[in-house]
Design a protein around this motif. Sequence first.
Motif, PDB file in Angstrom:
ATOM      1  N   TYR A  48       0.807  -1.215   0.000  1.00 42.58           N
ATOM      2  CA  TYR A  48       0.000   0.000   0.000  1.00 42.58           C
ATOM      3  C   TYR A  48       0.842   1.267   0.000  1.00 42.58           C
ATOM      4  O   TYR A  48       0.316   2.363   0.011  1.00 42.58           O
ATOM      5  CB  TYR A  48      -0.931  -0.001   1.205  1.00 42.58           C
ATOM      6  CG  TYR A  48      -1.742  -1.261   1.299  1.00 42.58           C
ATOM      7  CD1 TYR A  48      -2.669  -1.589   0.317  1.00 42.58           C
ATOM      8  CD2 TYR A  48      -1.564  -2.149   2.335  1.00 42.58           C
ATOM      9  CE1 TYR A  48      -3.390  -2.766   0.376  1.00 42.58           C
ATOM     10  CE2 TYR A  48      -2.291  -3.331   2.408  1.00 42.58           C
ATOM     11  CZ  TYR A  48      -3.204  -3.626   1.431  1.00 42.58           C
ATOM     12  OH  TYR A  48      -3.910  -4.788   1.491  1.00 42.58           O
ATOM     13  N   LEU A  51       0.137   4.082  -2.427  1.00 37.13           N
ATOM     14  CA  LEU A  51      -1.028   4.925  -2.157  1.00 37.13           C
ATOM     15  C   LEU A  51      -0.713   6.049  -1.178  1.00 37.13           C
ATOM     16  O   LEU A  51      -1.452   7.023  -1.079  1.00 37.13           O
ATOM     17  CB  LEU A  51      -2.175   4.064  -1.620  1.00 37.13           C
ATOM     18  CG  LEU A  51      -2.652   2.989  -2.591  1.00 37.13           C
ATOM     19  CD1 LEU A  51      -3.601   2.033  -1.904  1.00 37.13           C
ATOM     20  CD2 LEU A  51      -3.302   3.609  -3.801  1.00 37.13           C
ATOM     21  N   LEU A  54      -0.686   9.839  -2.037  1.00 36.35           N
ATOM     22  CA  LEU A  54      -1.838  10.732  -1.853  1.00 36.35           C
ATOM     23  C   LEU A  54      -1.649  11.620  -0.645  1.00 36.35           C
ATOM     24  O   LEU A  54      -2.021  12.792  -0.642  1.00 36.35           O
ATOM     25  CB  LEU A  54      -3.132   9.915  -1.699  1.00 36.35           C
ATOM     26  CG  LEU A  54      -3.530   9.057  -2.888  1.00 36.35           C
ATOM     27  CD1 LEU A  54      -4.731   8.187  -2.517  1.00 36.35           C
ATOM     28  CD2 LEU A  54      -3.848   9.926  -4.084  1.00 36.35           C
ATOM     29  N   TYR A  63      -4.102   8.806   5.761  1.00 36.25           N
ATOM     30  CA  TYR A  63      -4.414   7.618   4.973  1.00 36.25           C
ATOM     31  C   TYR A  63      -4.368   6.344   5.803  1.00 36.25           C
ATOM     32  O   TYR A  63      -5.096   5.402   5.544  1.00 36.25           O
ATOM     33  CB  TYR A  63      -3.452   7.493   3.784  1.00 36.25           C
ATOM     34  CG  TYR A  63      -3.882   6.439   2.815  1.00 36.25           C
ATOM     35  CD1 TYR A  63      -4.853   6.721   1.875  1.00 36.25           C
ATOM     36  CD2 TYR A  63      -3.367   5.155   2.867  1.00 36.25           C
ATOM     37  CE1 TYR A  63      -5.285   5.762   0.990  1.00 36.25           C
ATOM     38  CE2 TYR A  63      -3.789   4.187   1.988  1.00 36.25           C
ATOM     39  CZ  TYR A  63      -4.749   4.495   1.055  1.00 36.25           C
ATOM     40  OH  TYR A  63      -5.188   3.532   0.199  1.00 36.25           O
ATOM     41  N   ILE A  66      -7.543   4.377   7.119  1.00 32.56           N
ATOM     42  CA  ILE A  66      -8.401   3.544   6.272  1.00 32.56           C
ATOM     43  C   ILE A  66      -8.372   2.084   6.719  1.00 32.56           C
ATOM     44  O   ILE A  66      -9.325   1.343   6.537  1.00 32.56           O
ATOM     45  CB  ILE A  66      -8.008   3.669   4.781  1.00 32.56           C
ATOM     46  CG1 ILE A  66      -9.125   3.124   3.896  1.00 32.56           C
ATOM     47  CG2 ILE A  66      -6.695   2.974   4.500  1.00 32.56           C
ATOM     48  CD1 ILE A  66      -8.957   3.450   2.439  1.00 32.56           C
ATOM     49  N   ARG A  67      -7.274   1.673   7.364  1.00 28.56           N
ATOM     50  CA  ARG A  67      -7.162   0.288   7.818  1.00 28.56           C
ATOM     51  C   ARG A  67      -8.094  -0.017   8.992  1.00 28.56           C
ATOM     52  O   ARG A  67      -8.309  -1.170   9.322  1.00 28.56           O
ATOM     53  CB  ARG A  67      -5.720  -0.021   8.214  1.00 28.56           C
ATOM     54  CG  ARG A  67      -4.785   0.149   7.047  1.00 28.56           C
ATOM     55  CD  ARG A  67      -3.391  -0.320   7.318  1.00 28.56           C
ATOM     56  NE  ARG A  67      -2.850   0.148   8.589  1.00 28.56           N
ATOM     57  CZ  ARG A  67      -1.757  -0.355   9.139  1.00 28.56           C
ATOM     58  NH1 ARG A  67      -1.100  -1.321   8.552  1.00 28.56           N
ATOM     59  NH2 ARG A  67      -1.305   0.106  10.276  1.00 28.56           N
ATOM     60  N   MET A  86     -11.118  -3.155  -5.451  1.00 30.41           N
ATOM     61  CA  MET A  86     -10.520  -1.825  -5.325  1.00 30.41           C
ATOM     62  C   MET A  86     -10.381  -1.404  -3.860  1.00 30.41           C
ATOM     63  O   MET A  86      -9.386  -0.811  -3.471  1.00 30.41           O
ATOM     64  CB  MET A  86     -11.346  -0.787  -6.092  1.00 30.41           C
ATOM     65  CG  MET A  86     -11.243  -0.924  -7.580  1.00 30.41           C
ATOM     66  SD  MET A  86      -9.531  -0.708  -8.101  1.00 30.41           S
ATOM     67  CE  MET A  86      -9.401  -2.025  -9.270  1.00 30.41           C
ATOM     68  N   LEU A  87     -11.390  -1.731  -3.050  1.00 30.56           N
ATOM     69  CA  LEU A  87     -11.298  -1.420  -1.621  1.00 30.56           C
ATOM     70  C   LEU A  87     -10.128  -2.169  -0.989  1.00 30.56           C
ATOM     71  O   LEU A  87      -9.391  -1.614  -0.167  1.00 30.56           O
ATOM     72  CB  LEU A  87     -12.603  -1.781  -0.916  1.00 30.56           C
ATOM     73  CG  LEU A  87     -13.777  -0.843  -1.191  1.00 30.56           C
ATOM     74  CD1 LEU A  87     -15.078  -1.476  -0.706  1.00 30.56           C
ATOM     75  CD2 LEU A  87     -13.549   0.501  -0.529  1.00 30.56           C
ATOM     76  N   THR A  88      -9.944  -3.409  -1.389  1.00 30.49           N
ATOM     77  CA  THR A  88      -8.835  -4.202  -0.867  1.00 30.49           C
ATOM     78  C   THR A  88      -7.503  -3.610  -1.296  1.00 30.49           C
ATOM     79  O   THR A  88      -6.580  -3.477  -0.497  1.00 30.49           O
ATOM     80  CB  THR A  88      -8.946  -5.655  -1.359  1.00 30.49           C
ATOM     81  OG1 THR A  88     -10.208  -6.173  -0.964  1.00 30.49           O
ATOM     82  CG2 THR A  88      -7.833  -6.507  -0.795  1.00 30.49           C
ATOM     83  N   ARG A  89      -7.419  -3.223  -2.540  1.00 29.05           N
ATOM     84  CA  ARG A  89      -6.175  -2.633  -3.042  1.00 29.05           C
ATOM     85  C   ARG A  89      -5.854  -1.303  -2.364  1.00 29.05           C
ATOM     86  O   ARG A  89      -4.690  -0.939  -2.234  1.00 29.05           O
ATOM     87  CB  ARG A  89      -6.260  -2.408  -4.553  1.00 29.05           C
ATOM     88  CG  ARG A  89      -6.178  -3.670  -5.346  1.00 29.05           C
ATOM     89  CD  ARG A  89      -6.375  -3.363  -6.821  1.00 29.05           C
ATOM     90  NE  ARG A  89      -6.346  -4.559  -7.605  1.00 29.05           N
ATOM     91  CZ  ARG A  89      -5.381  -4.851  -8.466  1.00 29.05           C
ATOM     92  NH1 ARG A  89      -4.382  -4.029  -8.630  1.00 29.05           N
ATOM     93  NH2 ARG A  89      -5.434  -5.966  -9.153  1.00 29.05           N
ATOM     94  N   CYS A  90      -6.887  -0.602  -1.945  1.00 27.74           N
ATOM     95  CA  CYS A  90      -6.671   0.681  -1.255  1.00 27.74           C
ATOM     96  C   CYS A  90      -6.277   0.507   0.200  1.00 27.74           C
ATOM     97  O   CYS A  90      -5.920   1.463   0.862  1.00 27.74           O
ATOM     98  CB  CYS A  90      -7.913   1.552  -1.361  1.00 27.74           C
ATOM     99  SG  CYS A  90      -8.170   2.211  -3.009  1.00 27.74           S
ATOM    100  N   ILE A  92      -8.311  -0.973   2.714  1.00 24.09           N
ATOM    101  CA  ILE A  92      -9.414  -0.954   3.679  1.00 24.09           C
ATOM    102  C   ILE A  92      -9.215  -2.093   4.680  1.00 24.09           C
ATOM    103  O   ILE A  92      -8.729  -3.160   4.317  1.00 24.09           O
ATOM    104  CB  ILE A  92     -10.783  -1.051   2.957  1.00 24.09           C
ATOM    105  CG1 ILE A  92     -11.923  -0.584   3.840  1.00 24.09           C
ATOM    106  CG2 ILE A  92     -11.047  -2.429   2.460  1.00 24.09           C
ATOM    107  CD1 ILE A  92     -12.033   0.876   3.999  1.00 24.09           C
TER     108      ILE A  92
END
Length: 97
Positions: A48, A51, A54, A63, A66-67, A86-90, A92
């Motif tokens: 991650y 990301l 950002l 950021y 989010i976890r 996508m949520l997993t890749r971000c 979450i």
Amino acid sequence: MTQALELLRQKIVELQNELQKEREKNATFKQREKIAEMSSEVVDSNPYSRLMALKRMGIVDNYEKIRDYTVAVVGVGGVGSVTAEMLTRCGIGKVRG
């Protein structure tokens, strides 16, 4: 009618056995350890970290938070499956489908 009922009972037993086998198989699955601190450095050990750019750009303040979130995706079909991915890749915390 009783024959149909008996067929359904047999199917239930088959499905219960299949579910038990999957649970046993997944019991040995080792999950990747949670990264203690998310770093903005791009490294292979932190998937991650890209990301975190950002945060560096000022788009996101915290950021890492989010976890801590759990998201429920209702309907994991064509759109829901992509959403869950996508949520997993971000990063979450947990996704429930």
